[in-house]
Design an enzyme around this catalytic site. Sequence first.
Site, PDB file in Angstrom:
ATOM      1  N   PRO A 188       0.817  -1.216   0.000  1.00 27.97           N
ATOM      2  CA  PRO A 188       0.000   0.000   0.000  1.00 27.97           C
ATOM      3  C   PRO A 188       0.849   1.263   0.000  1.00 27.97           C
ATOM      4  O   PRO A 188       1.772   1.409   0.807  1.00 27.97           O
ATOM      5  CB  PRO A 188      -0.823  -0.139   1.276  1.00 27.97           C
ATOM      6  CG  PRO A 188      -1.003  -1.612   1.413  1.00 27.97           C
ATOM      7  CD  PRO A 188       0.297  -2.212   0.944  1.00 27.97           C
ATOM      8  N   CYS A 189       0.513   2.170  -0.926  1.00 31.67           N
ATOM      9  CA  CYS A 189       1.369   3.334  -1.169  1.00 31.67           C
ATOM     10  C   CYS A 189       0.936   4.574  -0.398  1.00 31.67           C
ATOM     11  O   CYS A 189       1.648   5.574  -0.389  1.00 31.67           O
ATOM     12  CB  CYS A 189       1.385   3.660  -2.663  1.00 31.67           C
ATOM     13  SG  CYS A 189      -0.232   4.092  -3.349  1.00 31.67           S
ATOM     14  N   GLN A 190      -0.231   4.537   0.258  1.00 36.01           N
ATOM     15  CA  GLN A 190      -0.724   5.747   0.915  1.00 36.01           C
ATOM     16  C   GLN A 190       0.257   6.351   1.916  1.00 36.01           C
ATOM     17  O   GLN A 190       0.363   7.576   2.020  1.00 36.01           O
ATOM     18  CB  GLN A 190      -2.067   5.467   1.603  1.00 36.01           C
ATOM     19  CG  GLN A 190      -3.205   5.159   0.658  1.00 36.01           C
ATOM     20  CD  GLN A 190      -3.331   3.665   0.392  1.00 36.01           C
ATOM     21  OE1 GLN A 190      -2.366   2.912   0.588  1.00 36.01           O
ATOM     22  NE2 GLN A 190      -4.497   3.228  -0.046  1.00 36.01           N
TER      23      GLN A 190
ATOM     24  N   PHE B  36       3.292   6.762   1.671  1.00 35.46           N
ATOM     25  CA  PHE B  36       4.376   7.477   1.007  1.00 35.46           C
ATOM     26  C   PHE B  36       3.891   8.363  -0.137  1.00 35.46           C
ATOM     27  O   PHE B  36       4.690   9.038  -0.784  1.00 35.46           O
ATOM     28  CB  PHE B  36       5.394   6.470   0.465  1.00 35.46           C
ATOM     29  CG  PHE B  36       5.873   5.514   1.509  1.00 35.46           C
ATOM     30  CD1 PHE B  36       6.817   5.897   2.442  1.00 35.46           C
ATOM     31  CD2 PHE B  36       5.347   4.234   1.595  1.00 35.46           C
ATOM     32  CE1 PHE B  36       7.245   5.018   3.429  1.00 35.46           C
ATOM     33  CE2 PHE B  36       5.769   3.341   2.572  1.00 35.46           C
ATOM     34  CZ  PHE B  36       6.722   3.745   3.490  1.00 35.46           C
ATOM     35  N   SER B  37       2.592   8.367  -0.400  1.00 37.03           N
ATOM     36  CA  SER B  37       2.039   9.103  -1.525  1.00 37.03           C
ATOM     37  C   SER B  37       2.206  10.610  -1.347  1.00 37.03           C
ATOM     38  O   SER B  37       2.057  11.152  -0.255  1.00 37.03           O
ATOM     39  CB  SER B  37       0.548   8.776  -1.689  1.00 37.03           C
ATOM     40  OG  SER B  37      -0.046   9.616  -2.645  1.00 37.03           O
TER      41      SER B  37
END
Length: 406
Positions: free
Chosen positions: A99-101, A103-104
């Site tokens: 899940p990238c949230q 580091f987004s």
Amino acid sequence: MVSGIFTCDSSRSERTTFEGLQSIELFAGAGGLGLGFSLSGVGHQAVVEWSKHACETLRTNKRHGVEPIAHWADVTEGDVRDFSFSGFDGLDLVTGGPPCQPFSMGGKHRGFLDDRDMFPQAVRAVREVKPRAFVFENVRGLTRAAFYNYFNYILLQLEFPSLQAKVGEEWLDHLARLEKNKTKGGKSEYHVVTRLVNAANYGVPQKRERVFIVGFRADVHRPWTFPAETHTQDALLYDQWVTGDYWERHKVSKRQRPEQPAKIEKKLAGLRESDLSKLLSPWQTVRDAIADLPDPEKKTSQSVQAHKFQPGAKSYPGHTGSPLDEPAKALKAGGHGVPGGENMLRRPDGSIRYFTVRECARIQTFPDDFIFDGTWGEVMRQLGNAVPVKLAQCVAGSVCELLRAT
């Protein structure tokens, strides 16, 4: 060709037979990365995803026999922290997009403080499965200065996965132990490389920057480098403003064409004098991706699944939509519904509208028979989080070519 430069071949897109390589696909989402590997001849023995909506998307495609998902293992819906890797020891590949949230660029930037950070589970998978190779991808924000030390921590854990953190050990202390191990000559368990890439440079009609982390087990003794870029902006500009072939191909009359941007005149002068044999293929544009679809504002086509007009698009400073004759801006998932400015089409006359689900799927290079079902906002969230299939296939093809030769 195994070592050296790997060039992505679009003809591979029809390939659905599996040639022995097997993987575990983690954090599968709507399946973009997994599709890229399947189209490169990889079978998925396990597919894990926590979002019930994404799981239903995968189940729907499997149930309807959509290739190559029809051959995937049934998706395991749940938290990867609860998934057992017992029985998968020595598998060829572990792949996924944690899940990238955390580091987004558009998120809250909590990184390792965010309980959605699943990189510890990616490392656990590598440690317990001991695959011949792994491929993980994430957002560009992971490489930001604020996360620099943590990014290095991720890479060192993947290089030495068996050197685990001790109970209660802070990550910075664990990082220090990993650094000492590396500098004193500790034997790498995996050879790890990372690359920040723009999907547009690989034939995806979208300017989408992603970080790929690729590792090969130390006993896989062959050199590898990231696939060479195949498409460039310069070639697109030449196609549009030097030869005009782009407009002719799309049957756009001179009266309907946008004005040539004044700021590119100097670049065009250089292109006119350049060696054309050195130009790669042109960037793919939004028009290239969706030109054969009916205009959803004017005509509803029942033959095109998930191609329905959605009203309410608004333009505001910094969020003005994607120009028709450039690659799209990066599609975004949005934490509270569909982002207004990012997921819109902007026509040459300045008018705007939301992209349909099918148009977003084209921009993310999903196959046209891929089924999207559910609310507009939820499906768009899945697409905004996805890896472009064509980009995934480029990476997968190169990695798999090496594995088949060893």
